[in-house]
Enzyme design. Structure first.
Site, PDB file in Angstrom:
ATOM      1  N   ASP A  58      29.586   3.848   4.884  1.00 56.36           N
ATOM      2  CA  ASP A  58      28.411   3.103   5.346  1.00 56.36           C
ATOM      3  C   ASP A  58      27.856   2.409   4.113  1.00 56.36           C
ATOM      4  OD1 ASP A  58      25.892   2.258   6.019  1.00 56.36           O
ATOM      5  OD2 ASP A  58      25.095   4.235   6.518  1.00 56.36           O
ATOM      6  N   GLU A 100      27.809  -1.205  12.503  1.00 49.12           N
ATOM      7  CA  GLU A 100      27.041   0.019  12.217  1.00 49.12           C
ATOM      8  C   GLU A 100      26.549   0.730  13.483  1.00 49.12           C
ATOM      9  OE1 GLU A 100      24.295  -1.528   9.327  1.00 49.12           O
ATOM     10  OE2 GLU A 100      25.905  -1.694   7.857  1.00 49.12           O
ATOM     11  N   LYS A 134      23.736  -6.469  -0.561  1.00 44.42           N
ATOM     12  CA  LYS A 134      24.229  -6.741   0.801  1.00 44.42           C
ATOM     13  C   LYS A 134      23.598  -8.006   1.390  1.00 44.42           C
ATOM     14  CE  LYS A 134      24.802  -4.118   5.090  1.00 44.42           C
ATOM     15  NZ  LYS A 134      24.639  -2.747   5.630  1.00 44.42           N
ATOM     16  N   ASP A 165      18.838   0.287  15.020  1.00 48.95           N
ATOM     17  CA  ASP A 165      19.236   0.547  13.627  1.00 48.95           C
ATOM     18  C   ASP A 165      18.396  -0.312  12.669  1.00 48.95           C
ATOM     19  OD1 ASP A 165      20.490   0.810  11.190  1.00 48.95           O
ATOM     20  OD2 ASP A 165      22.446   0.094  11.851  1.00 48.95           O
TER      21      ASP A 165
END
Ligand code: AMP
Length: 582
Positions: free
Chosen positions: A7, A146, A69, A169
Site C-alpha cells: 500500500d 485501494e 504520490k 477511503d
C-alpha cells in the site's frame, strides 16, 4: 516465492504477505507496521526513509521529500539537495527501502509485488507507479485499486456474506469511494468515484493557515514572510508537522495545542507559539472539504444504481477516517454505524497481499476469491459533427463508459471527413463533458497518435476502426485499423508527458542501485570519519592536515562507490589514527 502486497500511501505505506493462506502485515526494521512515505538524502549521500526521515524533516526540509504520490504522473522535477529526481525515482527509492525491509523480515528475495493506487488514479499516475516499481527492482504483478484491495481483505474475513458495502477511503492525499457487492466468494465493484487531491494533508494545510492567521493577528506580520528563505522553509516544516499532530490529537481530544517553542526570531526577539484549538473550531474549518467527499459518495451510489438504504456495511479506511466528523458525516448519510472491525491503516496492504496470493494460487480452496473491478472514468475520442449544416470539431465521443467491468474493450468505426484525407489524429480523453476539450487530454504526448497511410479517397469513403482497451491494471491501450488496407497502429499510452522512457528507466535503475550502495558505504564509514575528525581537532597541525587528506580520500572513494578502494582507504585512515594516538 512471495508476492509482496504494497500500500503505497501519500503519507504512510504498508506491506503484507500471505502466510499459510492468511494475509499478515510485515514490519519494517524499526518494528513499525506502517512506514511514513518520506525520503531523505543527506549531504553524505546517505539515504534515509520512514520515521527517521520524517523526524529530521523540520531540520532538513530541503533534503527531504514528502507526499510524492501527489506528483506521480507529472513531469515535475524534485530537487533534493543538489540532485534532481523524477517523481518515479523518489517513489522508487521508497519502494526499494520497503523491498529491502520485506526481504529482511521474510529472509528471502522479493522480486514481485502488487502495488495499490487510488481507484481514481489516472492512466499516467498508474504508469508512473508501475515504473517506480520497476526502477526499484520489482516486477509489478498488478496495479490494484485501494478500495478494491480493502474490499478483498474484508471479503476474505467475511466469507459467505451477501451484501452491498461501501468502501470510503480518505488517506493522506487522496479520496476514493467504491460501492462493492460481496456475493460469497465474488467481490464485484459496482462503481468508483473520488478525488486525487483531497486527503489528510489538505486538512493539515488548513490548520497551517489557521496558525498563520493567529500569528498575523498577534504579531501583525505574516508568519512565513520574515527571515532567511531557509529559515522560512524550516519554520513551515515545523508548523506543518505540528498541524498533523494537532489534527490527530483532535480525533480523541476535545482540544489540542500548537506548541512550537522558539519557532522564529522576529525583531531580535525569539517567538514561541502556543495556540489552542478546539475540536469544534477544527470541524468548522474542515467541514466544507469533508462535505465534498459526500458529493462523490452520491455519484458512486447513483452509478451503482443503489439507494443509500441498500448499503449494508460501511467500511472506513485511510488514516483520516479516524476523524470523528468524517465518521459522523458518513454514518448520518447512510443512517448506520460504520464497521469497526477493520484496521484502516492495514486493510489495503492485506488486500494487495491476497491479490498477489491469488496469482500464486496460494489461497486455500474455501478462501479463493474472484474480483471484478471497474473503470472509474468515461473514456472517448474527439469527433467532428455537422451542427446546423456547419462542421464543428471537438465533440466527445464515448468509447468506454465509467464503471464498466474490467477488462473492457470498445471499438467504433469512424470515417474520413475530407477528400483525400490520409491521416487521422486520435484524441484520447477522460471525463464526462460533451466538449472533449473540457475533459482531460490523456494523450499529451510528444508524438501524437496518428493513423497514417490512409488511401486517398473521397470524404467519408475510408473507414478507420478505433479500439480502446482498459485492462485490469487500469492501463489504456489504443489501436486503430484502416479497414480498406488492414494497416494497424497500436499504442499503450506510454509516450505521455512526464512518463519515463524504457531507456530512462534502465538508467534510473542503475543510478538507484548506485545511490543505495553509496548510502550503505557512507553509513558504514560514518563512525570512522567521526572518530578521525575528533582526533584531528586535538592533533598537531601537520598531523591534522594528514588526517584531513585521508578523510577526503575516503570520502572520494565513497562517492565513487568503489568498495575495494573504500576498504583500503578506511584501513589507511585507521592506521594513521593509530600512529597519531600512540
Ligand atoms: P493513510 O495514507 O491511509 O495512512 O492516511 C494518512 C492520513 O491519515 C494522514 O493525513 C494522517 O495525518 C491521517 N491520520 C492518521 N491518524 C489520524 C488520526 N488519529 N486522526 C486524524 N487523522 C489521522
Amino acid at each position: 516465492m512471495t508476492i509482496l502486497g504494497i500500500d503505497l500511501g501519500t503519507t504512510n505505506s504498508a506491506m503484507a504477505y500471505v502466510k499459510n493462506g492468511q494475509p499478515e502485515m510485515i514490519v519494517n526494521s524499526r518494528g513499525e507496521r506502517t512506514t511514513p512515505s518520506v525520503f531523505q538524502k543527506n549531504i553524505n549521500g546517505e539515504l534515509v526513509v520512514g520515521s527517521v526521515a520524517k523526524n529530521q524533516y523540520s531540520s532538513l526540509p530541503e533534503q527531504t521529500v514528502l507526499e510524492i504520490k501527489r506528483k506521480m504522473g507529472t513531469d515535475e522535477k524534485i530537487t533534493v539537495g543538489e540532485t534532481s529526481f523524477t517523481p518515479e525515482q523518489i517513489s522508487a527509492h521508497f519502494l526499494k527501502y520497503l523491498k529491502q525491509a520485506a526481504e529482511d523480515f521474510l529472509g528471502e528475495k522479493i522480486t514481485e509485488a502488487v502495488i495499490t493506487v487510488p481507484a481514481y488514479f489516472s492512466d499516467a499516475q498508474r504508469k508512473a507507479t508501475k515504473i517506480a516499481g520497476e526502477i526499484a527492482g520489482l516486477k509489478v504483478e498488478r496495479i490494484l485499486n485501494e478500495p478494491t484491495a480493502a474490499a478483498i481483505a474484508y471479503g476474505l474475513d467475511h466469507p459467505d456474506s451477501e451484501k452491498n458495502i461501501i468502501v470510503y477511503d480518505l488517506g493522506g492525499g487522496t479520496f476514493d469511494i467504491s460501492v462493492v457487492r460481496l456475493d460469497k466468494n465474488l467481490i464485484e465493484v459496482k462503481a468508483s468515484a473520488g478525488d486525487n487531491h483531497l486527503g489528510g494533508m489538505d486538512l493539515d494545510r488548513l490548520l497551517v493557515d489557521w496558525v498563520a492567521e493567529q500569528f498575523a493577528e498577534q504579531y501583525d506580520v505574516p508568519l512565513f514572510s520574515f527571515g532567511e528563505a531557509s529559515e522560512i522553509t524550516q519554520r513551515h516544516a515545523r508548523v506543518k508537522l505540528e498541524a498533523e499532530n494537532v489534527k490527530k490529537s483532535l480525533s480523541s481530544e476535545l482540544s489540542a495545542t500548537f506548541n512550537l517553542p522558539f519557532l522564529a526570531v522576529y525583531e531580535g526577539k525569539p517567538i514561541s507559539l502556543d495556540y489552542t484549538i478546539t475540536r469544534a473550531e477544527f470541524e468548522d474549518i474542515v467541514r466544507p472539504l469533508l462535505e465534498e467527499t459526500l458529493v462523490h459518495v452520491d455519484k458512486a451510489i447513483h452509478d451503482a444504481k443503489l439507494a443509500p438504504d441498500a448499503i449494508d456495511d460501511i467500511i472506513l479506511i485511510g488514516g483520516a477516517t479516524r476523524i470523528p466528523l468524517v465518521q459522523q458525516l458518513v454514518e448520518a448519510k447512510f443512517e448506520r454505524m460504520a464497521k469497526k472491525d477493520i484496521n484502516p491503516d492495514e486493510a489495503v496492504a492485506l488486500g494487495a497481499a491476497i491479490q498477489g496470493a491469488m496469482k500464486e494460487d496460494s489461497l486455500s480452496e474455501e478462501s479463493s476469491l474472484m474480483v471484478i473491478d471497474v473503470c472509474p472514468y468515461t473514456l472517448g475520442t474527439d469527433v467532428l459533427r455537422i451542427v446546423d449544416g456547419k462542421r464543428q470539431s471537438g465533440y466527445f465521443d464515448i468509447l468506454i463508459r465509467r464503471n464498466e467491468p474490467l477488462p473492457v474493450t470498445a471499438k467504433k468505426i469512424y470515417n474520413t471527413v475530407n477528400d483525400n484525407q490520409t491521416t487521422i489524429d486520435i484524441g484520447v480523453y477522460q471525463g464526462d463533458d460533451e466538449d472533449a476539450r473540457v475533459n482531460d487530454d490523456l494523450r499529451i504526448t510528444e508524438t501524437p497518435l496518428i493513423v497514417d497511410e490512409i488511401p486517398e479517397n473521397a470524404a467519408g469513403k475510408e473507414k478507420v476502426e478505433i479500439m480502446f482497451r482498459y485492462d485490469v491494471n487500469g492501463l489504456i491501450q489504443i489501436e486503430a485499423t484502416v479497414l480498406s488496407t488492414g494497416r494497424t497502429i497500436s499504442q499503450v499510452l506510454d509516450a505521455q508527458r512526464g512518463i519515463m522512457s524504457a531507456r530512462q528507466v534502465k538508467e534510473a535503475k542503475l543510478e538507484l542501485f548506485d545511490d543505495w550502495e553509496k548510502s550503505k558505504l557512507a553509513s558504514e564509514m560514518k563512525g570512522v570519519i567521526r572518530r578521525a575528525k575528533k582526533v584531528r581537532r586535538n592533533a598537531e597541525p601537520q598531523q591534522a592536515v594528514q588526517i584531513e587528506e585521508a578523510i577526503q580520500q575516503l570520502e572520494y572513494a565513497i562517492q565513487e562507490t568503489d568498495v575495494e578502494l573504500v576498504k583500503t582507504r578506511e584501513e589507511a585512515l585507521l592506521d594513521l589514527l593509530m600512529e597519531i594516538i600512540e
